[in-house]
Scaffold this active site. Structure first.
Site, short mmCIF file in Angstrom:
data_model
loop_
_atom_site.label_atom_id
_atom_site.label_comp_id
_atom_site.label_asym_id
_atom_site.label_seq_id
_atom_site.Cartn_x
_atom_site.Cartn_y
_atom_site.Cartn_z
N GLY A 102 40.26 14.43 25.66
CA GLY A 102 40.36 15.80 26.14
C GLY A 102 39.54 16.05 27.39
O GLY A 102 39.24 15.12 28.16
N ASP A 127 42.41 20.72 20.89
CA ASP A 127 42.06 22.02 21.50
C ASP A 127 43.12 22.50 22.50
O ASP A 127 43.20 23.68 22.79
CB ASP A 127 40.71 21.92 22.23
N GLN A 255 41.78 19.98 10.30
CA GLN A 255 42.83 20.08 11.32
C GLN A 255 42.99 18.81 12.14
O GLN A 255 44.02 18.60 12.79
CB GLN A 255 42.52 21.22 12.30
O1 F6P Z 1 37.22 18.88 20.96
C1 F6P Z 1 37.90 18.90 19.76
C2 F6P Z 1 37.08 19.56 18.67
O2 F6P Z 1 37.77 19.36 17.48
C3 F6P Z 1 36.73 21.03 18.89
O3 F6P Z 1 37.76 21.89 18.51
C4 F6P Z 1 35.51 21.17 18.04
O4 F6P Z 1 34.71 22.24 18.48
C5 F6P Z 1 34.82 19.86 18.21
O5 F6P Z 1 35.82 18.92 18.56
C6 F6P Z 1 34.06 19.38 17.00
O6 F6P Z 1 33.35 18.25 17.38
P1 F6P Z 1 32.71 17.21 16.36
O7 F6P Z 1 33.83 16.49 15.69
O8 F6P Z 1 31.89 16.35 17.22
O9 F6P Z 1 31.94 18.03 15.36
#
Ligand code: F6P
Length: 322
Positions: A102, A127, A255
């Site tokens: 991303g 996202d 998700q």
């Molecule tokens: O960037 C994708 C994402 O799933 C975001 O929607 C979310 O805020 C973040 O990653 C969560 O990150 P991690 O898996 O490092 O907790």
């Protein structure tokens, strides 16, 4: 070009494996050697490369996550880390790199491009916050997971005549919340792009109640000014005056898990093959995405620096139909 590498970075997304498969098989088809980088940019810095053959990517298309692993590397954010990564690539004789990820991952990719290494990016994140692709790999699967959760919450909400706040992922981008709210018939969506205060939610719920609705669903993006927990705390604090007892469901990493659907597998296959084609043509420093059904290459700088805007018409539609 004889030898390339592929890595996945940032939050994993369903369909990343299908993209790896497409890169490996298209690369081999060109007569190249393809290496996988284990553990994202952290693995790149440490030179953790593994040769990948056609059979190594057999049976992975339908699997969620990423077989290469991913990480959020602090070291790679520094120029020192980036130069170490380029040294590892040069030592392994790798002449081109494909980064699947991303916004943050493509920002790292842009740094390698600026340091002169031949790179191409593939847009993949649940996202959907990356300019240069209408949808990024993984978002369609994640949307359907969120939608299923909303449908399930609706049945229990209607049995108990309750209002639910359901929080979906989306740090800076309300795409998932908007689309899940629209498809799930939510009473309201709360997005990072549109400032919504708790008193407005109270008005929405009161209006729904006055219109005879026995239950309500509000979809909240995690990156909104007030997330679901903060909204719920506000309602608890002002319970006497507002009168609603909200239930909260935070979907979180659910998700991101599970098998990619057909949309994400097909998009990943197209973008993986297109990324290899870009390397072959010597067109570096671009992000491969799909816009209006066409595969397009957008300069990485434009992709990471342009803010993807929310579709106002769909937002109006969600409000009209609630
Ligand atoms: O960037 C994708 C994402 O799933 C975001 O929607 C979310 O805020 C973040 O990653 C969560 O990150 P991690 O898996 O490092 O907790």
């Amino acid at each position: 070009m004889k030898r390339i590498a592929v890595l996945t970075s940032g939050g994993d997304a369903p369909g990343m494996n299908a993209a790896i498969r497409a890169v490996v098989r298209s690369g081999i088809h060109n007569g190249w050697e393809v290496y996988g980088v284990k553990g994202g940019y952290e693995g790149l810095i440490n030179g953790i490369f593994t040769p990948m053959g056609t059979r190594d990517v057999g049976g992975i298309m339908q699997r969620g996550g990423t077989i290469l692993g991913s990480a959020r590397s602090q070291e790679f954010k520094t120029e020192r880390g980036q130069l170490k990564a380029i040294r590892s690539l040069n030592e392994a004789g790798i002449e081109g790199l494909i980064v699947i990820g991303g916004n943050g991952s493509q920002t790292g990719n842009l740094a390698l491009h600026r340091l002169g290494f031949p790179v191409v990016g593939i847009a993949s994140t649940i996202d959907n916050d990356l300019y240069g692709s209408d949808q990024t790999i993984g978002v369609d699967t994640a949307l359907n997971i969120a939608l299923e959760a909303i449908d399930r919450l609706k049945t229990t909400a209607s049995s108990h005549q309750r209002a639910f706040l359901i929080e979906v992922m989306g740090r800076n981008c309300g795409y998932l919340a908007l689309m899940a709210g629209l498809a799930g018939g939510a009473e309201h969506v709360v997005l990072p792009e549109v400032e919504t205060d708790p008193e407005h939610i109270a008005e929405v719920l009161t209006t729904a109640y006055e219109h005879g609705k026995s239950h309500a669903i509000i979809v909240v993006a995690e990156g909104a000014k007030y997330n679901a927990t903060e909204l719920s705390n506000y309602f608890t604090k002002h319970k006497e005056r507002l009168g609603f007892d909200l239930r909260v469901t935070i979907l979180g990493h659910v998700q991101r898990g599970g098998n990619p659907n057909a949309v994400d597998r097909i998009l990943a296959s197209k973008l993986g093959a297109a990324a290899v084609e870009q390397l072959k043509k010597g067109k570096f420093g671009v992000l491969m995405g799909e816009v209006k059904g066409e595969v397009v290459a957008t300069p990485l700088q434009k992709a990471v620096e342009t803010k993807k805007v929310i579709d106002k018409e769909l937002l109006n539609l969600a409000e009209l139909l609630d």
